[in-house]
Each structure stands twice: as C-alpha cells, then as structure tokens.
Design a protein around this motif. Structure first.
Motif, PDB file in Angstrom:
ATOM      1  N   LEU A  20       0.809  -1.214   0.000  1.00 34.48           N
ATOM      2  CA  LEU A  20       0.000   0.000   0.000  1.00 34.48           C
ATOM      3  C   LEU A  20       0.845   1.268   0.000  1.00 34.48           C
ATOM      4  O   LEU A  20       0.306   2.374  -0.008  1.00 34.48           O
ATOM      5  CB  LEU A  20      -0.944   0.007   1.208  1.00 34.48           C
ATOM      6  N   GLY A  21       2.157   1.115   0.013  1.00 31.99           N
ATOM      7  CA  GLY A  21       3.024   2.285  -0.001  1.00 31.99           C
ATOM      8  C   GLY A  21       3.492   2.668   1.385  1.00 31.99           C
ATOM      9  O   GLY A  21       3.023   2.149   2.405  1.00 31.99           O
ATOM     10  N   THR A  22       4.399   3.604   1.441  1.00 31.77           N
ATOM     11  CA  THR A  22       5.027   3.993   2.703  1.00 31.77           C
ATOM     12  C   THR A  22       4.374   5.203   3.362  1.00 31.77           C
ATOM     13  O   THR A  22       4.612   5.465   4.540  1.00 31.77           O
ATOM     14  CB  THR A  22       6.519   4.311   2.467  1.00 31.77           C
ATOM     15  N   GLU A  23       3.546   5.925   2.629  1.00 31.20           N
ATOM     16  CA  GLU A  23       2.947   7.145   3.177  1.00 31.20           C
ATOM     17  C   GLU A  23       1.434   6.990   3.278  1.00 31.20           C
ATOM     18  O   GLU A  23       0.673   7.639   2.574  1.00 31.20           O
ATOM     19  CB  GLU A  23       3.320   8.342   2.305  1.00 31.20           C
ATOM     20  N   VAL A  24       1.021   6.110   4.180  1.00 30.42           N
ATOM     21  CA  VAL A  24      -0.400   5.805   4.361  1.00 30.42           C
ATOM     22  C   VAL A  24      -0.740   5.938   5.837  1.00 30.42           C
ATOM     23  O   VAL A  24      -0.061   5.354   6.695  1.00 30.42           O
ATOM     24  CB  VAL A  24      -0.724   4.370   3.887  1.00 30.42           C
ATOM     25  N   LEU A  25      -1.778   6.708   6.151  1.00 31.15           N
ATOM     26  CA  LEU A  25      -2.203   6.836   7.533  1.00 31.15           C
ATOM     27  C   LEU A  25      -2.710   5.493   8.047  1.00 31.15           C
ATOM     28  O   LEU A  25      -3.237   4.671   7.281  1.00 31.15           O
ATOM     29  CB  LEU A  25      -3.310   7.882   7.649  1.00 31.15           C
ATOM     30  N   PHE A  26      -2.567   5.251   9.342  1.00 32.29           N
ATOM     31  CA  PHE A  26      -2.917   3.962   9.917  1.00 32.29           C
ATOM     32  C   PHE A  26      -4.368   3.589   9.631  1.00 32.29           C
ATOM     33  O   PHE A  26      -4.656   2.483   9.156  1.00 32.29           O
ATOM     34  CB  PHE A  26      -2.662   3.971  11.430  1.00 32.29           C
ATOM     35  N   ARG A  27      -5.296   4.487   9.902  1.00 27.51           N
ATOM     36  CA  ARG A  27      -6.705   4.187   9.661  1.00 27.51           C
ATOM     37  C   ARG A  27      -6.957   3.909   8.182  1.00 27.51           C
ATOM     38  O   ARG A  27      -7.711   2.992   7.838  1.00 27.51           O
ATOM     39  CB  ARG A  27      -7.602   5.328  10.136  1.00 27.51           C
ATOM     40  N   ASP A  28      -6.357   4.671   7.305  1.00 25.20           N
ATOM     41  CA  ASP A  28      -6.551   4.464   5.869  1.00 25.20           C
ATOM     42  C   ASP A  28      -6.037   3.098   5.433  1.00 25.20           C
ATOM     43  O   ASP A  28      -6.636   2.430   4.588  1.00 25.20           O
ATOM     44  CB  ASP A  28      -5.846   5.561   5.070  1.00 25.20           C
ATOM     45  N   ARG A  29      -4.930   2.675   6.013  1.00 28.05           N
ATOM     46  CA  ARG A  29      -4.364   1.362   5.693  1.00 28.05           C
ATOM     47  C   ARG A  29      -5.328   0.251   6.123  1.00 28.05           C
ATOM     48  O   ARG A  29      -5.612  -0.685   5.363  1.00 28.05           O
ATOM     49  CB  ARG A  29      -3.017   1.196   6.405  1.00 28.05           C
ATOM     50  N   ILE A  41      -3.389  -7.014   8.069  1.00 30.46           N
ATOM     51  CA  ILE A  41      -2.440  -6.088   7.463  1.00 30.46           C
ATOM     52  C   ILE A  41      -1.042  -6.383   8.007  1.00 30.46           C
ATOM     53  O   ILE A  41      -0.887  -6.906   9.115  1.00 30.46           O
ATOM     54  CB  ILE A  41      -2.783  -4.610   7.741  1.00 30.46           C
ATOM     55  N   GLY A  42      -0.051  -6.045   7.212  1.00 27.38           N
ATOM     56  CA  GLY A  42       1.326  -6.096   7.675  1.00 27.38           C
ATOM     57  C   GLY A  42       1.762  -4.700   8.080  1.00 27.38           C
ATOM     58  O   GLY A  42       1.338  -3.703   7.490  1.00 27.38           O
ATOM     59  N   LEU A  43       2.591  -4.633   9.106  1.00 32.87           N
ATOM     60  CA  LEU A  43       3.120  -3.339   9.563  1.00 32.87           C
ATOM     61  C   LEU A  43       4.623  -3.426   9.722  1.00 32.87           C
ATOM     62  O   LEU A  43       5.151  -4.378  10.306  1.00 32.87           O
ATOM     63  CB  LEU A  43       2.522  -2.931  10.908  1.00 32.87           C
ATOM     64  N   ARG A  44       5.319  -2.421   9.197  1.00 35.37           N
ATOM     65  CA  ARG A  44       6.735  -2.259   9.469  1.00 35.37           C
ATOM     66  C   ARG A  44       6.905  -1.348  10.682  1.00 35.37           C
ATOM     67  O   ARG A  44       5.981  -0.620  11.061  1.00 35.37           O
ATOM     68  CB  ARG A  44       7.448  -1.652   8.258  1.00 35.37           C
ATOM     69  N   ALA A  45       8.073  -1.379  11.259  1.00 38.64           N
ATOM     70  CA  ALA A  45       8.348  -0.514  12.402  1.00 38.64           C
ATOM     71  C   ALA A  45       8.099   0.946  12.045  1.00 38.64           C
ATOM     72  O   ALA A  45       7.570   1.720  12.851  1.00 38.64           O
ATOM     73  CB  ALA A  45       9.792  -0.709  12.869  1.00 38.64           C
ATOM     74  N   GLU A  46       8.449   1.297  10.806  1.00 39.32           N
ATOM     75  CA  GLU A  46       8.259   2.690  10.358  1.00 39.32           C
ATOM     76  C   GLU A  46       6.789   3.079  10.343  1.00 39.32           C
ATOM     77  O   GLU A  46       6.430   4.223  10.646  1.00 39.32           O
ATOM     78  CB  GLU A  46       8.872   2.865   8.970  1.00 39.32           C
ATOM     79  N   ASN A  47       5.911   2.138   9.991  1.00 39.77           N
ATOM     80  CA  ASN A  47       4.470   2.419  10.001  1.00 39.77           C
ATOM     81  C   ASN A  47       3.973   2.701  11.408  1.00 39.77           C
ATOM     82  O   ASN A  47       3.152   3.600  11.636  1.00 39.77           O
ATOM     83  CB  ASN A  47       3.680   1.239   9.432  1.00 39.77           C
ATOM     84  N   TYR A  48       4.469   1.906  12.344  1.00 36.63           N
ATOM     85  CA  TYR A  48       4.074   2.079  13.742  1.00 36.63           C
ATOM     86  C   TYR A  48       4.550   3.430  14.278  1.00 36.63           C
ATOM     87  O   TYR A  48       3.779   4.158  14.927  1.00 36.63           O
ATOM     88  CB  TYR A  48       4.648   0.939  14.577  1.00 36.63           C
ATOM     89  N   VAL A  49       5.787   3.778  13.987  1.00 36.73           N
ATOM     90  CA  VAL A  49       6.331   5.066  14.435  1.00 36.73           C
ATOM     91  C   VAL A  49       5.539   6.212  13.812  1.00 36.73           C
ATOM     92  O   VAL A  49       5.220   7.205  14.486  1.00 36.73           O
ATOM     93  CB  VAL A  49       7.822   5.173  14.081  1.00 36.73           C
ATOM     94  N   ASP A  50       5.191   6.084  12.527  1.00 36.88           N
ATOM     95  CA  ASP A  50       4.395   7.124  11.867  1.00 36.88           C
ATOM     96  C   ASP A  50       3.023   7.263  12.518  1.00 36.88           C
ATOM     97  O   ASP A  50       2.498   8.379  12.660  1.00 36.88           O
ATOM     98  CB  ASP A  50       4.231   6.808  10.383  1.00 36.88           C
ATOM     99  N   ALA A  51       2.426   6.130  12.902  1.00 44.03           N
ATOM    100  CA  ALA A  51       1.122   6.184  13.572  1.00 44.03           C
ATOM    101  C   ALA A  51       1.227   6.913  14.905  1.00 44.03           C
ATOM    102  O   ALA A  51       0.329   7.688  15.276  1.00 44.03           O
ATOM    103  CB  ALA A  51       0.582   4.767  13.781  1.00 44.03           C
ATOM    104  N   LYS A  52       2.322   6.690  15.601  1.00 37.87           N
ATOM    105  CA  LYS A  52       2.550   7.411  16.849  1.00 37.87           C
ATOM    106  C   LYS A  52       2.675   8.914  16.590  1.00 37.87           C
ATOM    107  O   LYS A  52       2.149   9.741  17.351  1.00 37.87           O
ATOM    108  CB  LYS A  52       3.819   6.885  17.529  1.00 37.87           C
ATOM    109  N   LYS A  53       3.353   9.254  15.495  1.00 35.70           N
ATOM    110  CA  LYS A  53       3.511  10.663  15.143  1.00 35.70           C
ATOM    111  C   LYS A  53       2.173  11.294  14.757  1.00 35.70           C
ATOM    112  O   LYS A  53       1.992  12.511  14.895  1.00 35.70           O
ATOM    113  CB  LYS A  53       4.512  10.806  14.002  1.00 35.70           C
TER     114      LYS A  53
END
Length: 288
Positions: A20-29, A41-53
């Motif tokens: 789904l790409g690297t720039e996707v909001l958590f809810r949208d994903r 869904i699969g999550l990378r560490a970067e996705n989790y950190v972005d969700a925190k942000k």
C-alpha cells in the motif's frame, strides 16, 4: 464490515505493508485492507512510528483494528543483526520497537533479513542471538538473492545451524524466482520450519544483478500476473505440508502505488484470491 477471522482454521490473507506504499495513515491502511476482504495487514516498524507521530496511542490502533474487524498479522523488519558493529543504537531501538509491536498485536513471528555478507558460522551465531533476544517470538529468516542469505539452501543452513526452536524461514515468490530456485528444493526443508509465505509476481526479465534490489523494492507485479508461476509456488508449499501463520501479498511496486491505495488493495486481493482459488482452494474459500 461484518467479517470475523479465526486464524486457527486457515492462515490469514494479509496485505503486506509495502503493497500500500510507505505514506499511508494507519486508519486508511486498515480501512482499505478491510474494505476489499483481507484478513490482516502487515506493519513495518516505520508504520508504527508514523502512527505514533499521527498522535495515535497503542489503544487507538487496537480500537481502529477492532472497528474494521481486521488484525495485524505480519510484523517486520529486523535487519543489521549480523555483527555487534551493525547493531547500532538506532537499530537496537528499532528491534525493540518490533518486539513491542509483535506483543501488542499478538503476532507470533517477525520477518527478518540479512544484507551483510558474512560467513555461515557468523550468520548462524548471530541468528541464534537474535532468536534469544526475541524470546517466545518466532524469527522468520527471508532469503533474498542480493543479500547475505541469497537462497533457500543458505537460509536453511543458518536456521539449522543456530539450533533455536524459534528460528524459522519465510518464502517469498519474488525472491524464489529471482534466486532461480526449483520446486524440488523445498524437499530439503521441514514443512514446519516455514513460518510464513509472501506472494507476488515478476517480470519476464530480471534487472541487472547490480541493481536487482531496485526491482524487488520498486517493480513487482500482482500475484499470478507475471512470469514467476505464483500458482505453482503456492501449490508447492501446500503439497509440502506448509501451514503458514500468514500468507502475505507483497506487491512492492511504484507504478501500482501511484494509482492509489484503493487500486493497490483491490488489485492485490483479487489477484491473490485468483491464485489461491487455483492453488489452495481450502484457504481461499472463506474469502469474499
């Protein structure tokens, strides 16, 4: 979406993070995956950190997943674990974040790879240490033709030599095809040591060897829509007796992502279902 999943009866069909790409909001994903029918869904560490942000707490993420009746079923990606020098402070922090994600989302395995080219003995020792740090979580080592673990044989040597019960393997269509693996090679690996599989497809000709990783990270195809015999790959694993904890659809593709998250999710699901309908109908029959 009224869809309950029971991962005891079949492996959850998962849309991997990069699909789904690297720039996707958590809810949208989560919403995009649930809308088309994915179990997880699969999550990378970067996705989790972005969700925190974004301002989301762990509880917020769990609530969003529950709202859409979907789970996180794939967590990744640990690298740079081969030597003490590779394990920088930043990398150690990322590793701890991934362990936290696995526990938070109740994912029992973590996807890992090793880019550095080391001796078999070094890899086995480092893999054992990684498995010890992971505790009760399984470490799925993924071979990649441009990496320090370039094929199934080298990955299995490392897993076997490290002598850890939680050392496992991951098989991915793209890496399988580009490493020129043949279906009879799977016979050397116990079925219960393959914790997860990922499916996609490849173009008719690989990129040049020096930039092969660029193809892997930017130019894959939907499962069954290329030249990698994804149906045969999945059927091979089924007939070998593999019971994966997840079947991830990992179509890493700039051209696909550029068409939008809905297109990527829909294309990934429809193509994966078509492959599974043919190769593993017992798994696909629950999908819409």
């Amino acid at each position: 979406m009224e869809k309950k999943i029971n991962t005891n009866s079949y492996p959850p069909i998962t849309i991997s993070s990069y699909t789904l790409g690297t720039e996707v909001l958590f809810r949208d994903r989560v919403k995009a995956a649930a809308k088309v029918g994915f179990d997880g869904i699969g999550l990378r560490a970067e996705n989790y950190v972005d969700a925190k942000k974004e301002g989301l707490t762990d509880e917020d993420m769990l609530a969003i997943l529950d709202e859409y009746k979907i789970k996180v079923t794939e967590v990744e990606y640990i690298t740079q674990w081969g030597t003490k020098e590779d394990r920088t402070k930043q990398q150690q922090e990322k590793e701890q974040t991934i362990y936290h994600m696995a526990h938070l989302f109740n994912v029992k395995h973590i996807n890992c790879g090793l880019m550095e080219k080391l001796s078999d003995e070094q890899i086995a020792t480092a893999l054992g240490e990684l498995c010890d740090r992971a505790g009760d979580i399984m470490i799925g080592l993924e071979f990649m033709p441009y990496s320090g673990v370039p094929d199934l044989a080298s990955a299995w040597r490392a897993v076997k030599a490290c002598s850890r019960k939680n050392a496992m393997l991951i098989c991915d269509t793209w890496h399988w095809a580009r490493a020129n693996q043949t279906f009879d090679m799977i016979k050397s690996v116990p079925a219960d040591k393959i914790v997860s599989i990922q499916i996609c497809d490849v173009h008719d000709r690989p990129y040049p060897k020096k930039i092969l990783r660029d193809e892997s990270m930017h130019d894959r195809l939907f499962p069954g829509e290329g030249y990698g015999d994804t149906v045969g790959f999945v059927r091979m694993l089924k007939e070998h007796g593999v019971c994966p904890r997840a079947i991830g659809v990992e179509t890493i593709s700039d051209p696909i992502v550029e068409k939008g998250i809905e297109y990527a999710a829909q294309g990934a699901f429809k193509s994966a279902k078509k492959v599974l309908d043919e190769a593993w109908p017992e798994v696909s029959e629950h999908l819409k």
